[in-house]
Motif scaffolding. Structure first.
Motif, PDB file in Angstrom:
ATOM      1  N   GLU A 197     -32.524 -13.487  -9.938  1.00  0.00           N
ATOM      2  CA  GLU A 197     -32.804 -14.828 -10.461  1.00  0.00           C
ATOM      3  C   GLU A 197     -34.295 -15.136 -10.444  1.00  0.00           C
ATOM      4  OE1 GLU A 197     -31.780 -19.525  -9.628  1.00  0.00           O
ATOM      5  OE2 GLU A 197     -30.926 -17.980  -8.339  1.00  0.00           O
ATOM      6  N   GLN A 224     -28.152 -19.081 -13.648  1.00  0.00           N
ATOM      7  CA  GLN A 224     -27.134 -18.188 -13.126  1.00  0.00           C
ATOM      8  C   GLN A 224     -26.747 -17.171 -14.191  1.00  0.00           C
ATOM      9  OE1 GLN A 224     -23.748 -20.207 -11.451  1.00  0.00           O
ATOM     10  NE2 GLN A 224     -24.932 -22.038 -10.953  1.00  0.00           N
ATOM     11  N   ASP A 326     -22.198 -21.437  -2.688  1.00  0.00           N
ATOM     12  CA  ASP A 326     -22.743 -21.796  -3.995  1.00  0.00           C
ATOM     13  C   ASP A 326     -22.986 -23.298  -3.983  1.00  0.00           C
ATOM     14  OD1 ASP A 326     -23.608 -21.638  -6.558  1.00  0.00           O
ATOM     15  OD2 ASP A 326     -21.692 -21.067  -7.425  1.00  0.00           O
ATOM     16  N   GLU A 356     -34.354 -22.714  -0.229  1.00  0.00           N
ATOM     17  CA  GLU A 356     -33.535 -22.229  -1.336  1.00  0.00           C
ATOM     18  C   GLU A 356     -33.730 -20.735  -1.527  1.00  0.00           C
ATOM     19  OE1 GLU A 356     -33.099 -24.341  -5.344  1.00  0.00           O
ATOM     20  OE2 GLU A 356     -34.502 -22.729  -5.810  1.00  0.00           O
ATOM     21  N   LYS A 360     -30.811 -17.765  -0.995  1.00  0.00           N
ATOM     22  CA  LYS A 360     -30.460 -16.861  -2.088  1.00  0.00           C
ATOM     23  C   LYS A 360     -30.633 -15.402  -1.691  1.00  0.00           C
ATOM     24  CE  LYS A 360     -31.523 -20.037  -5.875  1.00  0.00           C
ATOM     25  NZ  LYS A 360     -32.468 -20.379  -6.962  1.00  0.00           N
ATOM     26  N   TYR A 366     -25.333 -18.921  -5.947  1.00  0.00           N
ATOM     27  CA  TYR A 366     -26.526 -19.589  -6.452  1.00  0.00           C
ATOM     28  C   TYR A 366     -26.719 -20.897  -5.686  1.00  0.00           C
ATOM     29  CZ  TYR A 366     -26.137 -16.321 -10.305  1.00  0.00           C
ATOM     30  OH  TYR A 366     -26.060 -15.191 -11.058  1.00  0.00           O
TER      31      TYR A 366
END
Length: 526
Positions: A197, A224, A326, A356, A360, A366
């Motif tokens: 990502e 995503q 998620d 964040e 991840k 996500y």
């Protein structure tokens, strides 16, 4: 990354025989469901075998799952209570009867499956490594879903081929790489795929060309990966979904990946779960919002014009599917939440973005940590805008850190405490968990004399623990974590402002929040 592809580019050299991996069981104590998985089969989530996707929900808290059959106009279906916290959905057609079987995997590597072709007889398997998640798909093209796992922390893969009962094991990927396997070359075999990502890079090992690697840049932060066959050419298209704006961008394989379709469909409340709901051989744009138990569907048969199903499941309010890994997290507070004093003096290098990124790296799915920091704000001003911020963000979890400015202004302790309690109560009354932080330290130096403010912060922070105890929420001990570092005044603090962390200090704030967040994730609380 090239060296890490070796195990799948030379699969035949790594064959390991696993015998008696599947076993029959006369009972089921822990079982499963499916809603969506990172890997898509020929017909996504077709539990009744009619060539159309069905709607399915799973509540990990209770093990309650529901499948509404398309062949019955979504009016009835399966509703057993199977599964529990820590079991991941892993649906697929494991017996090759053309129907999706209910299945789950525990992070210890234990699988349960209900075989639809044998009157839902249970089967078990032990295939995996600790901390891995399911990436099941038909990797050998025999019409049966193969057991497969991926461990994001280490990049460990394993695929157990149903046609030979042989397993392929190896390492490929790691933190920051999300599995997105699908049949990208149209040979009937799912191709292992990873999506990064942070860069928008896709890495695919194509089975039709001896697992030679192919790649593309399509996506990036906030997008995503949701690959599926959107144009009906029997090859998965590169598709991304922006979990803030609701934007879909589909790079079509039928045009040699030279043309894309862009559609705005959804918003921050919805998660993408594409499937072929109208049975035309093309994936439909499907979304589900667990907060309001609502489905949105754009049918490919209507050229994604909005015709067809657009609102299903509003009567399912008691059955909400949970995505434990998620999550949308709202970081709320003043300029220290905003990122003041960091190298960007803003959100790009504030603790919410750092958190964040770390989530991840080490958890599947996500994560989105929304920065709702407001420069110069005190707790009363925070209380005034808190409910509106919840409405706009629709978070699964709130991180609250505020009170620095109150203690600079000399606000009474009782008022600060009441404002914090009121914000927490608003969130808890909506069913949103909260983690509260102790107020970070400040310093006195050649630029500022903040000794009085520091004394007040030290006097108030014990009340944070009392608030947390009374309302039964966790504490992130930010003050304690920063001041425990030798030389913190010069090493961790922004000197000109004297009341903000610097980049190193914000990493401490990140890690201090990461601990209770990860504890809650592992316990299935968020």
């Amino acid at each position: 990354m090239q060296a890490t592809f070796t195990f799948l580019r030379h699969l035949c050299a790594l064959k390991v025989l696993h015998r008696n991996i599947l076993s029959r069981a006369g009972w089921v104590s822990l079982c499963l469901f499916l809603l969506a998985s990172p890997v898509w089969a020929a017909v996504l989530n077709d539990y009744d075998g009619d060539g159309k996707s069905d709607l399915a929900l799973y509540d990990e808290n209770t093990g309650y799952w529901t499948v509404l059959y398309s062949s019955r106009q979504f009016g009835s279906g399966m509703q057993p209570i199977l599964g529990m916290l820590g079991w991941r959905p892993a649906p697929g057609d494991y017996d090759g009867d053309g129907k999706t079987d209910v299945a789950i995997m525990n992070k210890s590597g234990v699988w349960w499956m209900l075989m639809s072709g044998s009157n839902n007889a249970p089967a078990t398997a032990n295939f995996g490594v600790a901390g891995a998640g399911p990436v099941q798909a038909d990797y050998d093209g025999d019409g049966k879903t193969d057991l497969a796992y991926y461990k994001k922390a280490s990049g460990a893969w394993g695929i157990l081929f149903s046609d030979s009962n042989q397993a392929w094991l190896g390492t490929w990927g790691g933190p920051g790489f999300i599995p997105a396997s699908a049949d990208f070359d149209g040979d009937g075999n799912a191709d292992p795929c990873l999506y990064q990502e942070s860069t928008g890079a896709w890495y695919m090992l194509l089975s039709g060309s001896g697992y030679l690697m192919a790649g593309a840049i399509w996506g990036g932060p906030g997008y995503q990966a949701v690959p599926a066959d959107y144009d009906g050419d029997e090859q998965a298209d590169l598709c991304i979904y922006n979990n803030t704006t609701g934007e879909w961008r589909i790079l079509l394989s039928g045009t040699g990946y030279t043309t894309y379709v862009g559609i705005i469909w959804g918003d921050a409340a919805y998660k993408p779960v594409p499937g072929d709901l109208d049975g035309d051989g093309r994936a439909d744009l499907m979304l589900y919002a667990d907060s309001i138990a609502n489905w949105l569907v754009l049918l490919s048969g209507s050229e994604y014009s909005g015709a067809g199903l657009t609102c299903i499941g509003t009567n399912w309010s008691a059955v909400k599917s949970l995505w434990r890994e998620d999550l949308v997290i709202m970081a709320f507070g003043d300029s220290i939440t905003y990122g003041g004093g960091s190298s960007s003096d803003g959100p790009a290098t504030g603790y919410p973005k750092l958190l964040e990124t770390k989530l991840k790296q080490y958890y599947d799915g996500y994560f989105r940590v929304v920065n709702r920091g407001q420069d110069g704000e005190d707790t009363y001003q925070g209380f005034e805008r808190f409910a509106q911020a919840l409405d706009a963000t629709n978070p699964n979890l709130v991180l609250l850190m505020e009170g620095t400015n109150d203690n600079n202004e000399g606000s009474p302790y009782d008022e600060i405490e009441e404002n914090l309690r009121n914000m927490i109560r608003i969130a808890l009354n909506r069913g949103i968990p909260v983690i509260i932080a102790t107020i970070p330290p400040v310093i006195s130096n050649q630029y500022q004399n903040r000794s009085a403010q520091m004394e007040r912060i030290m006097g108030f922070n014990p009340r944070i623990y009392q608030i947390a105890a009374d309302l039964n929420i966790p504490v992130a001990p930010v003050f304690e974590a920063i001041t425990a570092v030798p030389g913190w005044q010069s090493r961790l603090m922004n000197q000109p402002s004297a009341n903000h962390p610097n980049d190193a200090g914000y990493r401490i704030v990140r890690d201090t929040f990461y601990t209770p967040v990860s504890v809650g994730l592992n316990a299935g609380q968020y």
